[in-house]
Structure formats: structure tokens, C-alpha cells
Design a protein around this motif. Sequence first.
Motif, PDB file in Angstrom:
ATOM      1  N   ALA A   9       0.839  -1.206   0.000  1.00 10.80           N
ATOM      2  CA  ALA A   9       0.000   0.000   0.000  1.00 10.80           C
ATOM      3  C   ALA A   9       0.869   1.249   0.000  1.00 10.80           C
ATOM      4  CB  ALA A   9      -0.925  -0.006   1.215  1.00 10.80           C
ATOM      5  N   GLY A  10       1.950   1.235   0.749  1.00  8.56           N
ATOM      6  CA  GLY A  10       2.863   2.361   0.789  1.00  8.56           C
ATOM      7  C   GLY A  10       3.554   2.588  -0.540  1.00  8.56           C
ATOM      8  N   MET A  11       3.930   1.501  -1.211  1.00  8.03           N
ATOM      9  CA  MET A  11       4.564   1.644  -2.527  1.00  8.03           C
ATOM     10  C   MET A  11       3.616   2.292  -3.523  1.00  8.03           C
ATOM     11  SD  MET A  11       6.953  -1.730  -3.037  1.00  8.03           S
ATOM     12  CE  MET A  11       5.632  -2.895  -2.878  1.00  8.03           C
ATOM     13  N   PHE A  12       2.355   1.866  -3.508  1.00  4.07           N
ATOM     14  CA  PHE A  12       1.371   2.484  -4.396  1.00  4.07           C
ATOM     15  C   PHE A  12       1.128   3.940  -4.021  1.00  4.07           C
ATOM     16  CE2 PHE A  12       0.022  -1.980  -5.264  1.00  4.07           C
ATOM     17  CZ  PHE A  12       0.301  -1.952  -6.619  1.00  4.07           C
ATOM     18  N   ALA A  13       1.141   4.246  -2.731  1.00  5.35           N
ATOM     19  CA  ALA A  13       0.973   5.633  -2.283  1.00  5.35           C
ATOM     20  C   ALA A  13       2.153   6.494  -2.751  1.00  5.35           C
ATOM     21  CB  ALA A  13       0.835   5.690  -0.764  1.00  5.35           C
ATOM     22  N   ILE A  14       3.360   5.958  -2.690  1.00  2.00           N
ATOM     23  CA  ILE A  14       4.538   6.699  -3.162  1.00  2.00           C
ATOM     24  C   ILE A  14       4.424   6.960  -4.659  1.00  2.00           C
ATOM     25  CG2 ILE A  14       7.022   6.524  -3.583  1.00  2.00           C
ATOM     26  CD1 ILE A  14       7.205   5.059  -0.851  1.00  2.00           C
ATOM     27  N   LEU A  15       4.049   5.953  -5.422  1.00  2.00           N
ATOM     28  CA  LEU A  15       3.887   6.141  -6.867  1.00  2.00           C
ATOM     29  C   LEU A  15       2.796   7.159  -7.170  1.00  2.00           C
ATOM     30  CD1 LEU A  15       4.241   2.478  -8.160  1.00  2.00           C
ATOM     31  CD2 LEU A  15       5.883   4.351  -8.385  1.00  2.00           C
ATOM     32  N   ALA A  16       1.683   7.104  -6.431  1.00  2.00           N
ATOM     33  CA  ALA A  16       0.599   8.070  -6.629  1.00  2.00           C
ATOM     34  C   ALA A  16       1.062   9.478  -6.274  1.00  2.00           C
ATOM     35  CB  ALA A  16      -0.612   7.674  -5.792  1.00  2.00           C
ATOM     36  N   LEU A  17       1.842   9.607  -5.211  1.00  2.00           N
ATOM     37  CA  LEU A  17       2.379  10.904  -4.811  1.00  2.00           C
ATOM     38  C   LEU A  17       3.278  11.475  -5.906  1.00  2.00           C
ATOM     39  CD1 LEU A  17       2.943  13.045  -2.544  1.00  2.00           C
ATOM     40  CD2 LEU A  17       4.900  11.633  -1.945  1.00  2.00           C
ATOM     41  N   ILE A  18       4.138  10.656  -6.471  1.00  2.00           N
ATOM     42  CA  ILE A  18       5.041  11.120  -7.523  1.00  2.00           C
ATOM     43  C   ILE A  18       4.251  11.543  -8.763  1.00  2.00           C
ATOM     44  CG2 ILE A  18       6.857  10.399  -9.125  1.00  2.00           C
ATOM     45  CD1 ILE A  18       7.943   8.643  -6.818  1.00  2.00           C
ATOM     46  N   GLY A  48      11.698  19.692  -7.415  1.00  2.00           N
ATOM     47  CA  GLY A  48      12.251  18.347  -7.554  1.00  2.00           C
ATOM     48  C   GLY A  48      12.651  17.738  -6.224  1.00  2.00           C
ATOM     49  N   ILE A  49      12.899  18.579  -5.225  1.00  2.00           N
ATOM     50  CA  ILE A  49      13.286  18.096  -3.890  1.00  2.00           C
ATOM     51  C   ILE A  49      12.081  18.058  -2.938  1.00  2.00           C
ATOM     52  CG2 ILE A  49      14.721  18.659  -1.890  1.00  2.00           C
ATOM     53  CD1 ILE A  49      16.863  18.550  -3.795  1.00  2.00           C
ATOM     54  N   MET A  50      11.113  18.959  -3.153  1.00  2.00           N
ATOM     55  CA  MET A  50       9.986  19.078  -2.213  1.00  2.00           C
ATOM     56  C   MET A  50       9.128  17.826  -2.088  1.00  2.00           C
ATOM     57  SD  MET A  50       8.553  22.983  -2.587  1.00  2.00           S
ATOM     58  CE  MET A  50       6.903  22.420  -2.588  1.00  2.00           C
ATOM     59  N   TRP A  51       9.032  17.015  -3.136  1.00  2.00           N
ATOM     60  CA  TRP A  51       8.166  15.849  -3.069  1.00  2.00           C
ATOM     61  C   TRP A  51       8.680  14.814  -2.073  1.00  2.00           C
ATOM     62  CZ3 TRP A  51       9.712  10.890  -4.230  1.00  2.00           C
ATOM     63  CH2 TRP A  51      10.943  10.766  -4.875  1.00  2.00           C
ATOM     64  N   ILE A  52       9.928  14.958  -1.653  1.00  2.00           N
ATOM     65  CA  ILE A  52      10.521  13.997  -0.722  1.00  2.00           C
ATOM     66  C   ILE A  52       9.989  14.189   0.706  1.00  2.00           C
ATOM     67  CG2 ILE A  52      12.714  13.217   0.270  1.00  2.00           C
ATOM     68  CD1 ILE A  52      14.013  14.016  -2.400  1.00  2.00           C
ATOM     69  N   ALA A  53       9.573  15.402   1.058  1.00  2.00           N
ATOM     70  CA  ALA A  53       9.146  15.713   2.432  1.00  2.00           C
ATOM     71  C   ALA A  53       8.047  14.781   2.969  1.00  2.00           C
ATOM     72  CB  ALA A  53       8.711  17.171   2.533  1.00  2.00           C
ATOM     73  N   PRO A  54       6.991  14.477   2.214  1.00  2.00           N
ATOM     74  CA  PRO A  54       5.961  13.592   2.764  1.00  2.00           C
ATOM     75  C   PRO A  54       6.382  12.127   2.859  1.00  2.00           C
ATOM     76  CG  PRO A  54       5.141  14.755   0.826  1.00  2.00           C
ATOM     77  CD  PRO A  54       6.580  15.077   0.967  1.00  2.00           C
ATOM     78  N   LEU A  55       7.533  11.784   2.300  1.00  2.00           N
ATOM     79  CA  LEU A  55       7.936  10.382   2.300  1.00  2.00           C
ATOM     80  C   LEU A  55       8.376   9.875   3.673  1.00  2.00           C
ATOM     81  CD1 LEU A  55       9.861   9.867  -1.027  1.00  2.00           C
ATOM     82  CD2 LEU A  55       7.520   9.281  -0.467  1.00  2.00           C
ATOM     83  N   LYS A  56       8.957  10.724   4.504  1.00  2.00           N
ATOM     84  CA  LYS A  56       9.462  10.255   5.798  1.00  2.00           C
ATOM     85  C   LYS A  56       8.347   9.653   6.657  1.00  2.00           C
ATOM     86  CE  LYS A  56      12.311  11.466   9.699  1.00  2.00           C
ATOM     87  NZ  LYS A  56      13.122  12.459  10.365  1.00  2.00           N
ATOM     88  N   PRO A  57       7.220  10.367   6.867  1.00  2.00           N
ATOM     89  CA  PRO A  57       6.158   9.732   7.660  1.00  2.00           C
ATOM     90  C   PRO A  57       5.562   8.507   6.972  1.00  2.00           C
ATOM     91  CG  PRO A  57       5.648  12.055   7.245  1.00  2.00           C
ATOM     92  CD  PRO A  57       6.928  11.745   6.564  1.00  2.00           C
TER      93      PRO A  57
END
Length: 69
Positions: A9-18, A48-57
Motif C-alpha cells: 500500500a505504501g509503494m502504491f501511495a509513493i507512486l501516486a504521490l510522484i 524536484g526536492i519538495m516531493w521527498i518531504a511527505p515520504l518520511k512519515p
Amino acid sequence: MQPTWRKPAGMFAILALIVAWVILVASFSSQIAALAWPLQALIYFVTGIMWIAPLKPLLRWMETGRWRE
């Protein structure tokens, strides 16, 4: 260890976020193209760097099941 549903589920959420982030930034490409090239480079660098911020939680949740430490 038992595999959990959180990792897929997290992998799909990361792909959707990107994908959502790319669509958002690309929708402003005509306005960004009107700017001077150094400003364009700065905007694309920052976005290009900002999308990384939501990844930590999200990654923490995938590993532990909790959003916060």
C-alpha cells in the motif's frame, strides 16, 4: 516475520504521490517557461526536492504502522 499489507500500500501511495506531483508541476510549466532561465532552474530544483518531504512519515508508517515516532 509476517508480511503486512502496509508495504505494498505504501509503494502504491509513493507512486501516486510522484504522479500527482509531476502533474501539478507540469501544469505550471507554461508559466514557469515565461521566467528567466536561472529562476526556472531554481523552481525545478526546489520542486524536484519538495516531493521527498511527505515520504518520511509514509516510510515510517510502512515500517512500524505508526505515523509519528
